[in-house]
Design a protein around this motif. Sequence first.
Motif, PDB file in Angstrom:
ATOM      1  N   HIS A   1      48.377  -6.110  25.036  1.00 41.08           N
ATOM      2  CA  HIS A   1      48.349  -7.530  25.358  1.00 41.08           C
ATOM      3  C   HIS A   1      49.785  -7.939  25.692  1.00 41.08           C
ATOM      4  O   HIS A   1      50.730  -7.470  25.058  1.00 41.08           O
TER       5      HIS A   1
ATOM      6  N   MET B   1      43.263 -12.733  24.742  1.00 43.27           N
ATOM      7  CA  MET B   1      42.740 -12.080  25.944  1.00 43.27           C
ATOM      8  C   MET B   1      41.906 -10.870  25.556  1.00 43.27           C
ATOM      9  O   MET B   1      42.328 -10.069  24.756  1.00 43.27           O
ATOM     10  N   GLY B   2      40.736 -10.762  26.118  1.00 38.13           N
ATOM     11  CA  GLY B   2      39.832  -9.702  25.706  1.00 38.13           C
ATOM     12  C   GLY B   2      39.905  -8.453  26.537  1.00 38.13           C
ATOM     13  O   GLY B   2      39.179  -7.505  26.276  1.00 38.13           O
ATOM     14  N   ALA B   3      40.745  -8.413  27.557  1.00 37.84           N
ATOM     15  CA  ALA B   3      40.737  -7.253  28.448  1.00 37.84           C
ATOM     16  C   ALA B   3      42.111  -6.599  28.476  1.00 37.84           C
ATOM     17  O   ALA B   3      43.109  -7.235  28.164  1.00 37.84           O
TER      18      ALA B   3
ATOM     19  N   GLN C   1      37.154  -2.237  21.201  1.00 38.37           N
ATOM     20  CA  GLN C   1      37.751  -1.681  22.421  1.00 38.37           C
ATOM     21  C   GLN C   1      38.800  -0.635  22.067  1.00 38.37           C
ATOM     22  O   GLN C   1      39.351  -0.659  20.973  1.00 38.37           O
TER      23      GLN C   1
ATOM     24  N   HIS D   1      40.797  -4.975  19.382  1.00 39.52           N
ATOM     25  CA  HIS D   1      39.724  -5.854  18.900  1.00 39.52           C
ATOM     26  C   HIS D   1      38.388  -5.547  19.559  1.00 39.52           C
ATOM     27  O   HIS D   1      38.321  -4.914  20.613  1.00 39.52           O
TER      28      HIS D   1
ATOM     29  N   HIS E   1      44.751  -1.176  23.528  1.00 40.06           N
ATOM     30  CA  HIS E   1      45.262  -1.623  24.829  1.00 40.06           C
ATOM     31  C   HIS E   1      46.363  -2.653  24.613  1.00 40.06           C
ATOM     32  O   HIS E   1      46.500  -3.211  23.530  1.00 40.06           O
TER      33      HIS E   1
HETATM   34 ZN   LIG Z   1      42.358  -7.438  24.467  1.00 41.73          ZN
END
Ligand SMILES: [Zn+2]
Length: 179
Positions: A104, A1-3, A99, A96, A102
């Motif tokens: 995950h 997940m990128g966010a 960013q 990653h 954060h």
């Molecule tokens: Zn992420």
Amino acid sequence: MGAPVDLTSYAELAVQLVNMGDELRNPFSLRSLLEETGRTEAASRLTRRDVDALWELREELAGVFEAAAGGDDVDVVDRLNGLLVRHPVHPQISGHDGQPWHLHLTEGGRVADALSVGSVMGLASVVTRLGVDRLGLCQASPCRNAYIDTSSNRSRRYCSERCASRANVAAYRARKRGA
Ligand SMILES: [Zn+2]
Ligand SMILES: [Zn+2]
């Protein structure tokens, strides 16, 4: 997940998965949904096995909304607790793609795992922060789409503006016939 973890958007993902119905079995449709909701990395890694796993999850998520629409709080909580056991959170801090650090909810594994953990945590968060009655099914028959009611006065009854206006027209016609 990128966010970063955003439980509200994950709760909305649960709604979107339920409302896809049979379309969820079509990998192209599922990939489009993921791309449209900014989950491009998940979309690019999606496999047939992920689609099958999410199809099974969809049935379970639909059951949660049905129990909620039926006013059975205990059933909703039982179903969500069962899903939380089967899709456990393994939080990891990630940074990653440049960013900031954060969280995950889970790391590695398949796309379906991450999306399942997110959807279930998203609904669990809505139920514990806002209440079971925030989960509902559209009352503009024959539509039975799921929705999450985030209105301040808990007044939501329809999945969309389209269904709301359709129900209003039907009610108006019924009143005219009765007059
Ligand atoms: Zn992420
Ligand atoms: Zn509807």
